[in-house]
Design a protein around this motif. Structure first.
Motif, PDB file in Angstrom:
ATOM      1  N   UNK A  22       0.988  -1.430   0.076  1.00  0.00           N
ATOM      2  CA  UNK A  22       0.132  -0.109   0.075  1.00  0.00           C
ATOM      3  C   UNK A  22       1.016   1.133  -0.134  1.00  0.00           C
ATOM      4  N   UNK A  23       0.314   2.343  -0.385  1.00  0.00           N
ATOM      5  CA  UNK A  23       1.034   3.700  -0.351  1.00  0.00           C
ATOM      6  C   UNK A  23       1.151   4.309   1.245  1.00  0.00           C
ATOM      7  N   UNK A  24       2.052   5.069   1.500  1.00  0.00           N
ATOM      8  CA  UNK A  24       1.937   5.637   2.628  1.00  0.00           C
ATOM      9  C   UNK A  24       1.169   6.909   2.996  1.00  0.00           C
ATOM     10  N   UNK A  25      -0.336   6.386   2.848  1.00  0.00           N
ATOM     11  CA  UNK A  25      -1.348   7.556   3.237  1.00  0.00           C
ATOM     12  C   UNK A  25      -2.425   6.803   3.807  1.00  0.00           C
ATOM     13  N   UNK A  85      -3.794   1.681  -4.128  1.00  0.00           N
ATOM     14  CA  UNK A  85      -4.684   1.590  -5.347  1.00  0.00           C
ATOM     15  C   UNK A  85      -5.919   2.001  -4.947  1.00  0.00           C
ATOM     16  N   UNK A  86      -6.633   2.527  -6.195  1.00  0.00           N
ATOM     17  CA  UNK A  86      -8.225   3.034  -6.050  1.00  0.00           C
ATOM     18  C   UNK A  86      -8.726   2.408  -6.880  1.00  0.00           C
ATOM     19  N   UNK A  87     -10.059   2.104  -6.766  1.00  0.00           N
ATOM     20  CA  UNK A  87     -10.938   1.630  -7.660  1.00  0.00           C
ATOM     21  C   UNK A  87     -12.231   2.468  -7.805  1.00  0.00           C
ATOM     22  N   UNK A  88     -12.584   2.937  -9.019  1.00  0.00           N
ATOM     23  CA  UNK A  88     -13.739   3.664  -9.075  1.00  0.00           C
ATOM     24  C   UNK A  88     -14.957   2.875  -9.606  1.00  0.00           C
ATOM     25  N   UNK A 148     -13.214   1.045 -12.861  1.00  0.00           N
ATOM     26  CA  UNK A 148     -11.975   1.378 -13.271  1.00  0.00           C
ATOM     27  C   UNK A 148     -10.905   1.627 -12.048  1.00  0.00           C
ATOM     28  N   UNK A 149      -9.895   0.919 -12.231  1.00  0.00           N
ATOM     29  CA  UNK A 149      -8.756   1.039 -11.289  1.00  0.00           C
ATOM     30  C   UNK A 149      -7.581   1.499 -11.560  1.00  0.00           C
ATOM     31  N   UNK A 150      -6.720   2.382 -10.504  1.00  0.00           N
ATOM     32  CA  UNK A 150      -5.456   2.732 -10.679  1.00  0.00           C
ATOM     33  C   UNK A 150      -4.749   1.794  -9.696  1.00  0.00           C
ATOM     34  N   UNK A 151      -4.075   0.969 -10.081  1.00  0.00           N
ATOM     35  CA  UNK A 151      -3.385   0.204  -9.216  1.00  0.00           C
ATOM     36  C   UNK A 151      -2.246   0.801  -8.190  1.00  0.00           C
TER      37      UNK A 151
END
Length: 308
Positions: free
Chosen positions: A61-64, A93-96, A107-110
């Motif tokens: 995961x990201x540091x967020x 990662x985000x899934x819309x 739509x995903x941004x891995x």
């Protein structure tokens, strides 16, 4: 009981409901905003854990804030996050997700999912894996890392499972390393070129994978249930029909329950029956991880349907 090691995507799902899907260039009004931890990897891991399997997540995961929420959710649901690492080189990662008429578009941004390396997964396999444990992967992380990790798990005598989603082509040398391949009808057609429309084409597709070295293949067919081949014979397991609310995580509920049941030494056909029940319960709820049913819910659901 076998241990389940899941290597896959960790996403934050941002979901909105509307009456119909927007056309190209169109702006419409929706509602029912949900922001929940998701990702195919985490959802399947959560379902495995809710079924009682000893489950470990491997990923990044990201540091967020999203990353911290996802890791906290894994712990809450009984999944060990000890092999989930943090990177500052990409966001989580985000899934819309757009929900409409009982269906969805995604739509995903891995993001950080694609920063996970084969070396990191190999270290997790060597640290966690023992002969007979289950290694479950999907295709939401870096493809090369995923393929090499499956081969590594197979060399270390783990039982390997691939849910080939989101769909992409698979290298020929991967098939002999797959003990179990799980695909839906669309993914099946995309990969092997055979549309599983009837008993003949379903068996033809499963045999196609078997001829290339796959141990067993399960094809999910939506309202038509799921199918596999056992001892050369086509076996079909019917779906349970319920009122559909949200199909977002149905496939993940199916795969998670399927793998968990196998971890408890269930047969493939029996595991498919309970996986169908888990998916049916899931689609009566809205969201991702929070829709994954518990074992007592699945068991009671099957019992009630068999008595009806």
């Amino acid at each position: 009981m076998a241990k389940v090691i899941v290597f896959g995507s960790l996403n934050m799902d941002i979901s909105v409901e509307c009456d119909d899907f927007p056309k190209r260039g169109e702006t419409i009004t929706g509602g029912g905003l949900l922001m929940t931890p998701g990702g195919k990897g985490t959802c399947q891991a959560v379902e495995c854990a809710r079924m009682g399997a000893d489950t470990f997540m491997v990923g990044k995961v990201g540091d967020d804030q999203y990353g911290r929420q996802i890791v906290a959710a894994l712990t809450k649901h009984g999944v060990s996050p000890m092999n989930v690492s943090i990177t500052r080189r990409a966001a989580t990662g985000v899934a819309l997700i757009t929900r409409a008429k009982g269906d969805k578009t995604i739509v995903t941004d891995p993001g950080a999912n694609y920063k996970m390396t084969y070396a990191e997964v190999r270290a997790a396999i060597h640290g966690l894996g023992q002969r007979g444990n289950i290694f479950l992967a999907q295709l939401g992380c870096d493809p090369d890392a995923t393929f090499e990790s499956i081969k590594c798990a197979k060399r270390n005598e783990l039982y390997t499972v691939l849910n080939a989603s989101p769909v992409q082509s698979l290298p020929l040398d991967l098939y002999p390393s797959l003990d179990l391949l799980c695909v839906n009808a669309t993914e099946c057609r995309s990969i092997c070129g055979i549309a599983p429309m009837n008993d003949g084409s379903i068996k033809e597709a499963i045999d196609w994978f078997g001829e290339r070295g796959v141990g067993s293949t399960v094809i999910t067919l939506g309202s038509q249930g799921s199918a596999t081949v056992i001892d050369g014979k086509l076996v079909k397991v019917p779906a349970y029909h319920v009122s559909v609310v949200d199909t977002t995580a149905a496939g993940d509920a199916y795969v998670g329950e399927l793998v968990a049941h196998l971890a408890f030494d269930g047969t493939l056909e029996e595991s498919m029956k309970y996986a169908s029940a888990a998916a049916a319960i899931c689609i009566t709820r809205v969201g991702a991880q929070e829709t994954m049913p518990r074992w007592d819910e699945v068991e009671e659901f099957v019992k009630m349907r068999e008595q009806a």
